[in-house]
Write an enzyme that holds these catalytic residues in place. Structure first.
Site, PDB file in Angstrom:
ATOM      1  N   GLU A 269       4.832  -5.039  69.337  1.00 35.58           N
ATOM      2  CA  GLU A 269       5.453  -4.972  67.733  1.00 35.58           C
ATOM      3  C   GLU A 269       5.723  -3.663  67.120  1.00 35.58           C
ATOM      4  OE1 GLU A 269       1.799  -7.336  67.841  1.00 35.58           O
ATOM      5  OE2 GLU A 269       3.256  -7.462  69.493  1.00 35.58           O
TER       6      GLU A 269
ATOM      7  N   HIS B 154      -8.016 -42.098  60.015  1.00 36.39           N
ATOM      8  CA  HIS B 154      -8.941 -41.163  60.811  1.00 36.39           C
ATOM      9  C   HIS B 154     -10.018 -42.115  61.661  1.00 36.39           C
ATOM     10  CE1 HIS B 154     -11.935 -37.602  60.858  1.00 36.39           C
ATOM     11  NE2 HIS B 154     -11.244 -37.699  61.850  1.00 36.39           N
TER      12      HIS B 154
ATOM     13  N   GLY C  49      -6.600 -31.110  59.546  1.00 34.70           N
ATOM     14  CA  GLY C  49      -8.028 -31.091  59.697  1.00 34.70           C
ATOM     15  C   GLY C  49      -8.721 -30.182  60.477  1.00 34.70           C
TER      16      GLY C  49
ATOM     17  N   HIS D  60       1.332 -10.603  68.387  1.00 33.57           N
ATOM     18  CA  HIS D  60       1.610  -9.919  69.662  1.00 33.57           C
ATOM     19  C   HIS D  60       2.124 -11.320  70.470  1.00 33.57           C
ATOM     20  CE1 HIS D  60       1.198  -7.031  72.486  1.00 33.57           C
ATOM     21  NE2 HIS D  60       0.146  -7.362  73.234  1.00 33.57           N
TER      22      HIS D  60
ATOM     23  N   GLU E 195      -5.552 -13.278  64.959  1.00 33.40           N
ATOM     24  CA  GLU E 195      -4.527 -14.007  64.570  1.00 33.40           C
ATOM     25  C   GLU E 195      -4.409 -15.297  63.728  1.00 33.40           C
ATOM     26  OE1 GLU E 195      -3.592 -10.966  67.932  1.00 33.40           O
ATOM     27  OE2 GLU E 195      -5.068 -12.321  67.390  1.00 33.40           O
TER      28      GLU E 195
ATOM     29  N   GLY F 146       0.122  -5.111  67.617  1.00 31.13           N
ATOM     30  CA  GLY F 146      -0.101  -4.990  69.129  1.00 31.13           C
ATOM     31  C   GLY F 146       1.082  -4.095  69.674  1.00 31.13           C
ATOM     32  N   SER F 147       1.027  -3.795  70.861  1.00 30.89           N
ATOM     33  CA  SER F 147       1.651  -2.870  71.318  1.00 30.89           C
ATOM     34  C   SER F 147       3.322  -3.264  71.302  1.00 30.89           C
ATOM     35  CB  SER F 147       1.435  -2.509  73.066  1.00 30.89           C
ATOM     36  OG  SER F 147       1.455  -3.667  73.586  1.00 30.89           O
TER      37      SER F 147
END
Length: 516
Positions: free
Chosen positions: A28, A277, A393, A70, A47, A25-26
Site C-alpha cells: 500500500e 435466531h 451479530g 494489505h 484490520e 503494509g508494503s
C-alpha cells in the site's frame, strides 16, 4: 500525464473522502507518497479494527468511508467486520494492496490469489482493474455502487506499481438514488391502514439510514398505531418513551406471533421482521393478520415469508403514508408497563444510571449481548442517530465503530457499551481513540464470562457450557497500556462517581463495571 495516485487523490477529495482508515503494509505504501496535508490517516492496530472504525464513520457521516488494507492476510483479518459492514449496509470503499503486476505470474510473497473472490459475498462489487490507468475509474465506480441503496462495501485490488503509472481522469457525476416507491401500491396500503382496527408499525434500521424518524412518528400518531422495533435492528428508529412505543420484537416465530397477536395489520419498514435466531415452528404472523413490508433492499423483500412488498426509501414511503392518512377514532393502544429501577449492583442498575447521568445528545454504540434486554428496558434512545450496534451479530464491532463515530461527530459524547467478552475482540481500538483524543466513554460490563453463551446453553438444555470463563482480565490495566485513563466501579456509589468522571472528561476513558 497525472499519475494514478494524483487522479485518485483528487477524486477522493471531490467525494469528501479525505480520512483514510488503515493499517499499512508494503503493497500500500506507494499510494501514500507525498501524502496531502488535507488528508488524515487513521491508524488501526489490526484490520478488523480498521474496518469497524470506517463502518462507524461512514454511518455517522452518511458518506462512503475509505479503507486501506494489505493483500490477503490483511483482508482476511478484516473479513469478520466486513461481514458486519455488509449487514449494516455501511457504504465503504475498500482498497487492498496487491503485488506488482510484473511478478504476479510467479506467485510472489504477500500477493493475493484471486483477490476479487476472497471478500465475496460480503461486498456489493469487487474489481482488480485490467490496467493501471483504470484504477481511478474503478474506485469511482466502487463509490457509486457503495452509495446506491442498499448501501454496502465495495472492494478494489490495486497492484503496488499502479500508483506511479499514468492514469485517466475521472469526470464528476451526480448520483441520485432515492426511490419514492410505487405510488399505486402505497395508496393501496394507505387504504388498508385507514380500514384497520389495530394497526402496528415494525421499524428496522433502514428507517434510521433514510432519516425517517420524524416521518415514523407522524405516521404512528396519525394512525394511532403501536410501534415496535424489528428483531436485531442495529439503529434506533423511534423515541423509546413515546406513548405509542410497544417495545422490541424477539427473534423467533412464536414470540413474534405472541407479541403481535392483537394487531390485524402489520406494516414493516426498513428491515426484515422475520430475522430469526432460535428455531420454533408455527405461523410467521398471527392468524388473520395481514402484512406489508417496505425496504430499499430487494433481497429483504424476497425472503419475507408472507405479505405484500414495496421497494422504496423508508422516509419517502412513511411520509407518503402519513400524508394519505386521515383523522382516526381508534383508542390509544395499551403499552407495556415499566418496572421500577433496580438498586443492587447489576447490569440493570448500570443501564439505569447511564440513562440518568449521560449528557444530553449522547450516542451509544452497544455490544453487550447478555445485557441487551436490560439496556432496552432501562436505557431508552430518545433522539435520532443516537444508537448503533452490529447487524451481523459478529463481535468486535462496537469499540472501533464507536471511535469512528466519535471522529465523525466531534464534540458529541459517545459511549461504547461493551460486555467483557466482546471488548476483547477489538481492544486495539483504544489506541486509535487515545491518539484521536475523542470524547469516548468505554463502559465494560464485567461478569467474567461469556454470559450470552451461558444463556443459550440453558436454551439448549446444557448443564454446563465449556469455554466461557473470562476471569483474570484487568480492563483498567489494558486501557492504561493503550493510553486511556481507566477506573473501576464495584458498588452503586462507585458506579455513579465513575460514570460522572468518565462523562466529564475531554478524551477517551474506560470504566470497568463489575456485576455479579
Amino acid at each position: 500525464m497525472d499519475t494514478v495516485r494524483d487522479i485518485t487523490i483528487a477524486l477522493l477529495r471531490s467525494l469528501g473522502m479525505t480520512r483514510i482508515f488503515g493499517n499499512p503494509g508494503s503493497t500500500e505504501l506507494p499510494m501514500f507518497r507525498d501524502f496531502p496535508a488535507d488528508f488524515e490517516y487513521i491508524l488501526g492496530l489490526q484490520e478488523a479494527t480498521v474496518l469497524a472504525m470506517a463502518d462507524g464513520y461512514a454511518q455517522a457521516t452518511r458518506n462512503a468511508a475509505l479503507v486501506s488494507l494489505h493483500s490477503s492476510a490483511g483482508v482476511g483479518h478484516a473479513l469478520g467486520n466486513l461481514f458486519t459492514a455488509y449487514k449494516n449496509q455501511a457504504p465503504l470503499v475498500v482498497i487492498a494492496g496487491q503485488q506488482a503486476r510484473s511478478i504476479l505470474p510467479f506467485e510472489p510473497f504477500l500477493h493475493a490469489d484471486r483477490p476479487t473472490e476472497f471478500p465475496r459475498p460480503f461486498v456489493k462489487w469487487a474489481c482488480e482493474p485490467a490496467r493501471a490507468a483504470d484504477v481511478p475509474q474503478a474506485i469511482a465506480r466502487a463509490y457509486r455502487i457503495a452509495m446506491t441503496p442498499p448501501f454496502g462495501p465495495c472492494f478494489v485490488s490495486v497492484p503496488v506499481d499502479d500508483w506511479d503509472r499514468p492514469g485517466e481522469p475521472v469526470a464528476p457525476r451526480v448520483l441520485a438514488t432515492r426511490n419514492p416507491g410505487d405510488r399505486t401500491a402505497l395508496d393501496q396500503l394507505a387504504g388498508q391502514l385507514r380500514a384497520a382496527k389495530r394497526p402496528a408499525l415494525v421499524l428496522g434500521a433502514g428507517v434510521a439510514r433514510d432519516q425517517g424518524w420524524e416521518a415514523a412518528v407522524v405516521l404512528a400518531e396519525v394512525q394511532r398505531a403501536s410501534v415496535y422495533v424489528a428483531p436485531f435492528a442495529s439503529r434506533n428508529v423511534f423515541p423509546e418513551r413515546h406513548p405509542l412505543f410497544g417495545g422490541f420484537l424477539k427473534a423467533s416465530r412464536s414470540d413474534i406471533v405472541s407479541q403481535l397477536a392483537h394487531h390485524d395489520l402489520v406494516v414493516i419498514v426498513g428491515g426484515p421482521l422475520n430475522l430469526y435466531h432460535t428455531e420454533t415452528g408455527g405461523p410467521h404472523l398471527p392468524p388473520g393478520t395481514s402484512s406489508w413490508i417496505i425496504d430499499d433492499n430487494p433481497a429483504v423483500l424476497s425472503w419475507a415469508p408472507s405479505g405484500n412488498a414495496i421497494l422504496a426509501d423508508s422516509r419517502m414511503a412513511l411520509t407518503h403514508l402519513a400524508g394519505a392518512g386521515c383523522d382516526v377514532r381508534r383508542p390509544m393502544p395499551d403499552m407495556p408497563k415499566r418496572s421500577p429501577p433496580p438498586r443492587a449492583m447489576s447490569d440493570r442498575l448500570a443501564m439505569a444510571r447511564i440513562a440518568a447521568l449521560r449528557p444530553a445528545g449522547t450516542i451509544v454504540v452497544e455490544e453487550a449481548p447478555s445485557s441487551r434486554s436490560a439496556m432496552q428496558e432501562l436505557l431508552p434512545m430518545l433522539v435520532p442517530d443516537s444508537f448503533y450496534t452490529t447487524a451481523s451479530g459478529g463481535l468486535g464491532y462496537a469499540l472501533p465503530a464507536a471511535a469512528g463515530i466519535a471522529l465523525a461527530r466531534r464534540g458529541e459524547r459517545v459511549i461504547a457499551l461493551l460486555g467483557d467478552g466482546s471488548a476483547m475482540y477489538s481492544i486495539q481500538a483504544l489506541f486509535s481513540a487515545a491518539r484521536a483524543a475523542v470524547p469516548l466513554s468505554v463502559l465494560v460490563i464485567v461478569n467474567r464470562r461469556y454470559e450470552a453463551l451461558e444463556q443459550f446453553g440453558r436454551h439448549f438444555g446444557l448443564s454446563e457450557v465449556e469455554g466461557t470463563d473470562l476471569s483474570g482480565l484487568d480492563f483498567c490495566a489494558i486501557a492504561r497500556g493503550h493510553g486511556v485513563a481507566a477506573r473501576r466501579a464495584e458498588t452503586p456509589d462507585e458506579l455513579d462517581a465513575m460514570l460522572a468522571w468518565s462523562f466529564g472528561e475531554a478524551g477517551p476513558t474506560l470504566v470497568e463495571i463489575i456485576v455479579p
